[in-house]
Design an enzyme around this catalytic site. Structure first.
Site, PDB file in Angstrom:
ATOM      1  N   HIS A 202     -55.294  53.584 -14.793  1.00  0.00           N
ATOM      2  CA  HIS A 202     -54.573  52.754 -13.836  1.00  0.00           C
ATOM      3  C   HIS A 202     -54.805  53.130 -12.391  1.00  0.00           C
ATOM      4  O   HIS A 202     -54.764  52.280 -11.502  1.00  0.00           O
ATOM      5  CB  HIS A 202     -53.104  52.637 -14.221  1.00  0.00           C
ATOM      6  CG  HIS A 202     -52.938  51.459 -15.127  1.00  0.00           C
ATOM      7  ND1 HIS A 202     -53.311  51.536 -16.446  1.00  0.00           N
ATOM      8  CD2 HIS A 202     -52.589  50.187 -14.879  1.00  0.00           C
ATOM      9  CE1 HIS A 202     -53.157  50.343 -16.987  1.00  0.00           C
ATOM     10  NE2 HIS A 202     -52.713  49.504 -16.060  1.00  0.00           N
ATOM     11  N   GLU A 446     -55.268  42.479 -27.506  1.00  0.00           N
ATOM     12  CA  GLU A 446     -55.817  43.787 -27.133  1.00  0.00           C
ATOM     13  C   GLU A 446     -55.750  44.778 -28.292  1.00  0.00           C
ATOM     14  O   GLU A 446     -56.087  45.937 -28.138  1.00  0.00           O
ATOM     15  CB  GLU A 446     -55.130  44.325 -25.874  1.00  0.00           C
ATOM     16  CG  GLU A 446     -53.630  44.227 -25.871  1.00  0.00           C
ATOM     17  CD  GLU A 446     -53.002  44.583 -24.524  1.00  0.00           C
ATOM     18  OE1 GLU A 446     -53.682  45.119 -23.634  1.00  0.00           O
ATOM     19  OE2 GLU A 446     -51.787  44.332 -24.382  1.00  0.00           O
ATOM     20  N   ASP A 470     -57.786  47.666 -23.304  1.00  0.00           N
ATOM     21  CA  ASP A 470     -57.243  48.228 -24.536  1.00  0.00           C
ATOM     22  C   ASP A 470     -58.041  47.805 -25.760  1.00  0.00           C
ATOM     23  O   ASP A 470     -58.244  48.598 -26.672  1.00  0.00           O
ATOM     24  CB  ASP A 470     -55.774  47.802 -24.711  1.00  0.00           C
ATOM     25  CG  ASP A 470     -54.850  48.712 -23.921  1.00  0.00           C
ATOM     26  OD1 ASP A 470     -55.013  49.938 -24.016  1.00  0.00           O
ATOM     27  OD2 ASP A 470     -53.984  48.206 -23.190  1.00  0.00           O
ATOM     28  N   CYS A 517     -58.438  39.373 -18.962  1.00  0.00           N
ATOM     29  CA  CYS A 517     -57.811  39.981 -17.786  1.00  0.00           C
ATOM     30  C   CYS A 517     -58.047  41.484 -17.705  1.00  0.00           C
ATOM     31  O   CYS A 517     -57.496  42.164 -16.854  1.00  0.00           O
ATOM     32  CB  CYS A 517     -56.322  39.666 -17.733  1.00  0.00           C
ATOM     33  SG  CYS A 517     -55.407  40.331 -19.121  1.00  0.00           S
TER      34      CYS A 517
HETATM   35  C1  PEP Z   1     -55.994  45.423 -20.760  1.00  0.00           C
HETATM   36  O1  PEP Z   1     -55.625  46.193 -21.653  1.00  0.00           O
HETATM   37  O2  PEP Z   1     -57.156  44.994 -20.657  1.00  0.00           O
HETATM   38  C2  PEP Z   1     -55.049  44.976 -19.723  1.00  0.00           C
HETATM   39  C3  PEP Z   1     -55.370  44.033 -18.870  1.00  0.00           C
HETATM   40  O3  PEP Z   1     -53.843  45.574 -19.670  1.00  0.00           O
HETATM   41  P1  PEP Z   1     -53.584  47.050 -19.086  1.00  0.00           P
HETATM   42  O4  PEP Z   1     -54.836  47.512 -18.409  1.00  0.00           O
HETATM   43  O5  PEP Z   1     -52.435  46.904 -18.179  1.00  0.00           O
HETATM   44  O6  PEP Z   1     -53.275  47.823 -20.327  1.00  0.00           O
HETATM   45 MG    MG Z   2     -53.547  46.600 -22.051  1.00  0.00          MG
END
Ligand code: PEP
Ligand code: MG
Length: 591
Positions: A202, A446, A470, A517
């Site tokens: 993140h 995911e 994920d 996403c």
């Molecule tokens: C993902 O897992 O691709 C996603 C967009 O969610 P995060 O990165 O917040 O887990």
């Molecule tokens: Mg995710």
């Protein structure tokens, strides 16, 4: 002595890491060691115990002076009201229970004062976090903050804060937690380098959203770099150069000039529509996590918000935000983006996004990535889930809002979540509170089990949004934030390409749209593959929209489909990557 030789610490050193966010930065380093540094534990000899207590007193005095100084600066720059918060911090330092108890534990155990203070302050934080009363609960984070400061002073560490950098700095950290990255000083941090981490951690997602160059997985750089050292961070090649020589600086100056003129071309093209050379319009949306990022969504001309990560409202808080607080945040985004859509994702806490300071809600787990997270947590904490759903529903009256659940593993979970949503709708109706009763509800795909049952899940969803960050981690069994195995985290693995194809085909058969996403969507090397596989929309950090739009405008959809068809026949991730890379290079020239 040889005067021609520079002193050893000034010798240029090049360190290779993983390129995580593009860009080049040159500046001085700020070394950040994440707050919960290991507190050494040892016995203090009886004859040194008096000195140990004085050491504690000195650390308390220094902490008091530091906080008073920050309070003065905040008052000067932001006003008296904002500075008031530090009164609570100063009060914690005077707290006879906290300080007196530390001395008592020290006297009875003879352990070093850091250990005693750490034990007592943690007990306090946990006790305060449990209070019903909001004011008392907030004291938990005050005490945690102050305790970190006292420990840093006891351990002789420099003042340590990512939210208050003294000047423009390259942040070099062992690791950056989601809560740290959410509070990073966006005006002063010019690049991010971490010992650990991977492209989808993140901290990197935040760096990418800020267009800040980032290099991760640079093992032990925090041990080699010092505060104030000069360095170049090359986020294109994943390289950090400590103490660069004149000739290296010159070379990088030239590279940066070329990149800048390319960026200018990207920004110019960004004013145009996202349409391929053979006339296919592509939907490009933005990922956000904070209300303030709405400005970027607009500046980069996104067609709405494809992913609003709501957990950031929760991460920096010792308590769960109320329905009203959440409603205000969601409404602000919905109103600003209307009439374009905003996809609000319900809480995705746990795993790589732990809620610190709430051990009761999130007890320690051996394997948090496969543990009690996201929708699993919400379905067991219905009060919290319902507060959020009501807040989102209320915001839906003020814009084009959609709801999306994270970490859905199959249709039963989706049905259960929707049943709770229906209850919330009924409650609001009975209270005459407005909401959009036609709002679309979708699932993040995911988890492999959701992908493999996309045909069944599609019956319960208006849309899918594929979270490749994920999905790749779970498909390939590669921890997304472990730098040791980051080289095995391959978005072009045939298993990923085939799974994406399956999801899209099954969704489309049932009239369900599919967006992506995850970070893959914001990479112009991968975007043609995703679009060629039939993905309907791509959602990414706003700052990456120009590169992806440039790519879209430089390709035909027919070529992208051919690329995807070929990728589906190839056996190796490297081969598929090479095809994607060649596709990109043939169309986009940086020079
Ligand atoms: C993902 O897992 O691709 C996603 C967009 O969610 P995060 O990165 O917040 O887990
Ligand atoms: Mg995710």
């Amino acid at each position: 002595m040889n005067f021609l030789k520079p002193p050893p610490e000034k010798i240029e050193v090049t360190v290779q890491g993983i390129a995580a966010s593009q860009g080049i930065a040159y500046g001085q380093i700020f070394v950040y060691i994440q707050s919960d540094v290991e507190v050494p534990s040892y016995q203090v000899e009886p004859e040194r115990r008096l000195e140990e207590v004085s050491r504690f007193d000195r650390a308390l005095v220094s902490t008091r002076q530091q906080i008073a100084k920050i309070q003065g600066e905040v008052e000067k720059n932001l006003g008296a009201q904002e500075a008031l918060i530090f009164d609570a911090h100063l009060m914690a330092l005077e707290d006879p229970a906290l300080i007196g108890e530390t001395i008592r534990v020290f006297e009875s155990t003879g352990q070093n004062i850091e250990t005693c203070f750490n034990q007592v302050s943690q007990r306090y934080v946990q006790a305060f976090a449990k209070f019903e009363d909001e004011y008392l609960r907030e004291r938990a984070s005050d005490i945690r903050d102050v305790a970190q400061r006292v420990l840093q002073n006891l351990l002789g560490q420099a003042e340590n804060s990512l939210s208050r950098l003294a000047d423009k700095r390259i942040v070099v950290a062992n690791d950056v937690s989601p809560s740290d990255s959410a509070s990073i000083d966006r005006s002063a941090a010019i690049a991010l380098v971490t010992d650990s981490g991977s492209k989808t951690s993140h901290a990197v997602i935040v760096a990418r959203s800020m267009k800040m160059p980032a290099v991760v997985g640079v093992r032990n750089l925090t041990k080699r770099a010092h505060n104030g050292d000069w360095a170049i961070v090359d986020g294109y090649d994943g390289v950090v150069i400590l103490n660069p020589s004149e000739s290296t600086l010159f070379r990088y100056g030239k590279i940066q000039e070329k990149k800048k003129s390319f960026e200018a071309r990207l920004m110019e093209a960004n004013r145009e529509l996202a349409v391929t050379l053979d006339g296919v319009a592509v939907s490009l949306m933005a990922n956000i996590e904070k209300v303030e990022e709405v400005a970027q969504v607009k500046a980069y001309a996104a067609e709405g918000v494809g992913l609003y990560r709501t957990e950031y409202l929760f991460l920096n808080s010792a308590r769960i935000p109320t329905e009203q607080e959440q409603f205000l945040a969601y409404r602000a985004v919905a109103q600003a983006i209307a009439p374009q859509p905003v996809v609000i994702r319900t809480l995705d806490l746990g795993g790589d996004k732990p809620m610190e300071g709430n051990p009761d809600l999130f007890p320690k787990e051996n394997n948090p990535f496969m543990g009690f997270r996201a929708i699993r947590f919400c379905l067991e904490n219905l009060e919290i889930f319902k507060d959020q759903l009501r807040a989102i529903l209320r915001a839906s009256a003020c814009g084009n809002v959609r709801i999306m659940y994270p970490m859905i593993s199959g249709s039963e979970e989706m049905v259960r979540a929707n049943a709770v949503l229906t209850e919330c709708m009924a409650e609001l109706k009975s209270r005459d509170i407005a909401f959009d009763d036609k709002l679309q509800v979708g699932a993040m795909i995911e988890i492999p089990s959701a992908a493999m049952t996309a045909d069944i899940l599609a019956k319960e969803c208006a849309f899918f949004s594929v979270g490749t960050n994920d999905l790749i981690q779970y498909l390939l069994a590669i921890d997304r934030v472990n730098e040791r195995i980051a080289h095995l985290y391959e978005p072009t693995h045939p298993a990923v390409v085939r799974t994406l194809k399956y999801i899209v085909d099954e969704a489309h058969k049932r009239g369900v749209t599919v967006s992506v996403c995850g970070e893959m969507a914001g990479d112009p090397v991968f975007a043609p593959l995703l679009l060629g596989l039939g993905v309907d929309a791509l959602s990414m950090s706003p700052a990456w929209l120009p590169s992806v739009k440039y790519m879209v405008r430089a390709m035909t959809m027919a070529d992208a489909r051919a690329l995807a068809a070929e990728a589906l026949t190839l056996a190796s991730p490297k081969e598929i990557y090479a095809r994607c890379d060649a596709f990109y290079r043939a169309r986009v020239k940086v020079e």
